[in-house]
Design a protein around this motif. Sequence first.
Motif, PDB file in Angstrom:
ATOM      1  N   TYR A  46       0.830  -1.201   0.000  1.00  0.00           N
ATOM      2  CA  TYR A  46       0.000   0.000   0.000  1.00  0.00           C
ATOM      3  C   TYR A  46       0.873   1.262   0.000  1.00  0.00           C
ATOM      4  O   TYR A  46       0.599   2.213  -0.734  1.00  0.00           O
ATOM      5  N   ILE A  47       1.921   1.262   0.805  1.00  0.00           N
ATOM      6  CA  ILE A  47       2.843   2.407   0.837  1.00  0.00           C
ATOM      7  C   ILE A  47       3.493   2.583  -0.542  1.00  0.00           C
ATOM      8  O   ILE A  47       3.592   3.695  -1.064  1.00  0.00           O
ATOM      9  N   TRP A  48       3.926   1.475  -1.148  1.00  0.00           N
ATOM     10  CA  TRP A  48       4.522   1.533  -2.484  1.00  0.00           C
ATOM     11  C   TRP A  48       3.528   2.128  -3.476  1.00  0.00           C
ATOM     12  O   TRP A  48       3.892   2.979  -4.292  1.00  0.00           O
ATOM     13  N   GLU A  49       2.262   1.701  -3.405  1.00  0.00           N
ATOM     14  CA  GLU A  49       1.245   2.218  -4.325  1.00  0.00           C
ATOM     15  C   GLU A  49       1.031   3.716  -4.132  1.00  0.00           C
ATOM     16  O   GLU A  49       0.901   4.468  -5.104  1.00  0.00           O
ATOM     17  N   LEU A  50       0.994   4.179  -2.880  1.00  0.00           N
ATOM     18  CA  LEU A  50       0.874   5.615  -2.617  1.00  0.00           C
ATOM     19  C   LEU A  50       2.044   6.378  -3.216  1.00  0.00           C
ATOM     20  O   LEU A  50       1.859   7.396  -3.893  1.00  0.00           O
ATOM     21  N   GLU A  51       3.257   5.883  -2.959  1.00  0.00           N
ATOM     22  CA  GLU A  51       4.448   6.578  -3.430  1.00  0.00           C
ATOM     23  C   GLU A  51       4.571   6.545  -4.948  1.00  0.00           C
ATOM     24  O   GLU A  51       5.142   7.444  -5.551  1.00  0.00           O
ATOM     25  N   ALA A  52       4.018   5.499  -5.571  1.00  0.00           N
ATOM     26  CA  ALA A  52       4.062   5.381  -7.024  1.00  0.00           C
ATOM     27  C   ALA A  52       2.965   6.210  -7.693  1.00  0.00           C
ATOM     28  O   ALA A  52       2.949   6.349  -8.918  1.00  0.00           O
ATOM     29  N   GLY A  53       2.050   6.769  -6.894  1.00  0.00           N
ATOM     30  CA  GLY A  53       0.964   7.558  -7.459  1.00  0.00           C
ATOM     31  C   GLY A  53      -0.063   6.706  -8.181  1.00  0.00           C
ATOM     32  O   GLY A  53      -0.655   7.133  -9.164  1.00  0.00           O
ATOM     33  N   LYS A  54      -0.271   5.485  -7.686  1.00  0.00           N
ATOM     34  CA  LYS A  54      -1.221   4.571  -8.314  1.00  0.00           C
ATOM     35  C   LYS A  54      -2.589   5.241  -8.430  1.00  0.00           C
ATOM     36  O   LYS A  54      -3.107   5.776  -7.454  1.00  0.00           O
ATOM     37  N   PRO A  55      -3.165   5.209  -9.624  1.00  0.00           N
ATOM     38  CA  PRO A  55      -4.470   5.844  -9.810  1.00  0.00           C
ATOM     39  C   PRO A  55      -5.548   5.222  -8.917  1.00  0.00           C
ATOM     40  O   PRO A  55      -5.554   4.019  -8.677  1.00  0.00           O
ATOM     41  N   SER A  56      -6.418   6.066  -8.407  1.00  0.00           N
ATOM     42  CA  SER A  56      -7.583   5.607  -7.642  1.00  0.00           C
ATOM     43  C   SER A  56      -8.712   6.591  -7.886  1.00  0.00           C
ATOM     44  O   SER A  56      -8.485   7.758  -8.217  1.00  0.00           O
ATOM     45  N   ILE A  57      -9.926   6.124  -7.706  1.00  0.00           N
ATOM     46  CA  ILE A  57     -11.090   6.989  -7.913  1.00  0.00           C
ATOM     47  C   ILE A  57     -11.040   8.184  -6.965  1.00  0.00           C
ATOM     48  O   ILE A  57     -11.286   9.320  -7.369  1.00  0.00           O
ATOM     49  N   VAL A  58     -10.683   7.942  -5.720  1.00  0.00           N
ATOM     50  CA  VAL A  58     -10.640   9.025  -4.736  1.00  0.00           C
ATOM     51  C   VAL A  58      -9.619  10.086  -5.148  1.00  0.00           C
ATOM     52  O   VAL A  58      -9.929  11.285  -5.151  1.00  0.00           O
ATOM     53  N   MET A  59      -8.410   9.653  -5.494  1.00  0.00           N
ATOM     54  CA  MET A  59      -7.371  10.617  -5.894  1.00  0.00           C
ATOM     55  C   MET A  59      -7.764  11.346  -7.172  1.00  0.00           C
ATOM     56  O   MET A  59      -7.593  12.559  -7.274  1.00  0.00           O
ATOM     57  N   ASP A  60      -8.297  10.602  -8.160  1.00  0.00           N
ATOM     58  CA  ASP A  60      -8.712  11.237  -9.416  1.00  0.00           C
ATOM     59  C   ASP A  60      -9.744  12.324  -9.155  1.00  0.00           C
ATOM     60  O   ASP A  60      -9.641  13.432  -9.680  1.00  0.00           O
ATOM     61  N   ARG A  61     -10.729  12.027  -8.325  1.00  0.00           N
ATOM     62  CA  ARG A  61     -11.789  13.005  -8.021  1.00  0.00           C
ATOM     63  C   ARG A  61     -11.251  14.172  -7.206  1.00  0.00           C
ATOM     64  O   ARG A  61     -11.646  15.323  -7.421  1.00  0.00           O
ATOM     65  N   LEU A  62     -10.364  13.879  -6.265  1.00  0.00           N
ATOM     66  CA  LEU A  62      -9.775  14.937  -5.450  1.00  0.00           C
ATOM     67  C   LEU A  62      -9.033  15.943  -6.319  1.00  0.00           C
ATOM     68  O   LEU A  62      -9.271  17.156  -6.227  1.00  0.00           O
ATOM     69  N   PHE A  63      -8.150  15.464  -7.190  1.00  0.00           N
ATOM     70  CA  PHE A  63      -7.363  16.386  -8.006  1.00  0.00           C
ATOM     71  C   PHE A  63      -8.213  17.045  -9.091  1.00  0.00           C
ATOM     72  O   PHE A  63      -7.963  18.196  -9.457  1.00  0.00           O
ATOM     73  N   ALA A  64      -9.265  16.373  -9.586  1.00  0.00           N
ATOM     74  CA  ALA A  64     -10.192  17.008 -10.529  1.00  0.00           C
ATOM     75  C   ALA A  64     -10.929  18.158  -9.846  1.00  0.00           C
ATOM     76  O   ALA A  64     -11.093  19.228 -10.432  1.00  0.00           O
TER      77      ALA A  64
END
Length: 107
Positions: A46-64
């Motif tokens: 999970y930490i690796w995914e965060l650091e890699a910037g793995k796409p997620s619906i929450v992150m996509d919506r947040l930055f949009a």
Amino acid sequence: MAVGAMAYTGKVTSAESLGRILAQARLLSGLSQRELARRLGTTQKYIWELEAGKPSIVMDRLFAAMRATGMELAATITPPDDAATGNHADHRASDVPSSDQTGPGDG
């Protein structure tokens, strides 16, 4: 009076930039991905995914939402020495040397 390490500030514009800054903060704190995961009660993957910037619906919506409203987000890394001494000189996070990326199961 001893001078500690300086704080670093970077603009967060995407999940990828947030991940890079998080990785830099983790490294400056002297933590491995595995140790950070243990402290947070999660997995190293999970930490690796965060650091890699793995796409997620929450992150996509947040930055949009941020882009749509003209919001800007900045993150400041305060190395452990700074937290203790209160030394908060401003530097850009891009000034922090990049680390080698680790994959799931590493680090």
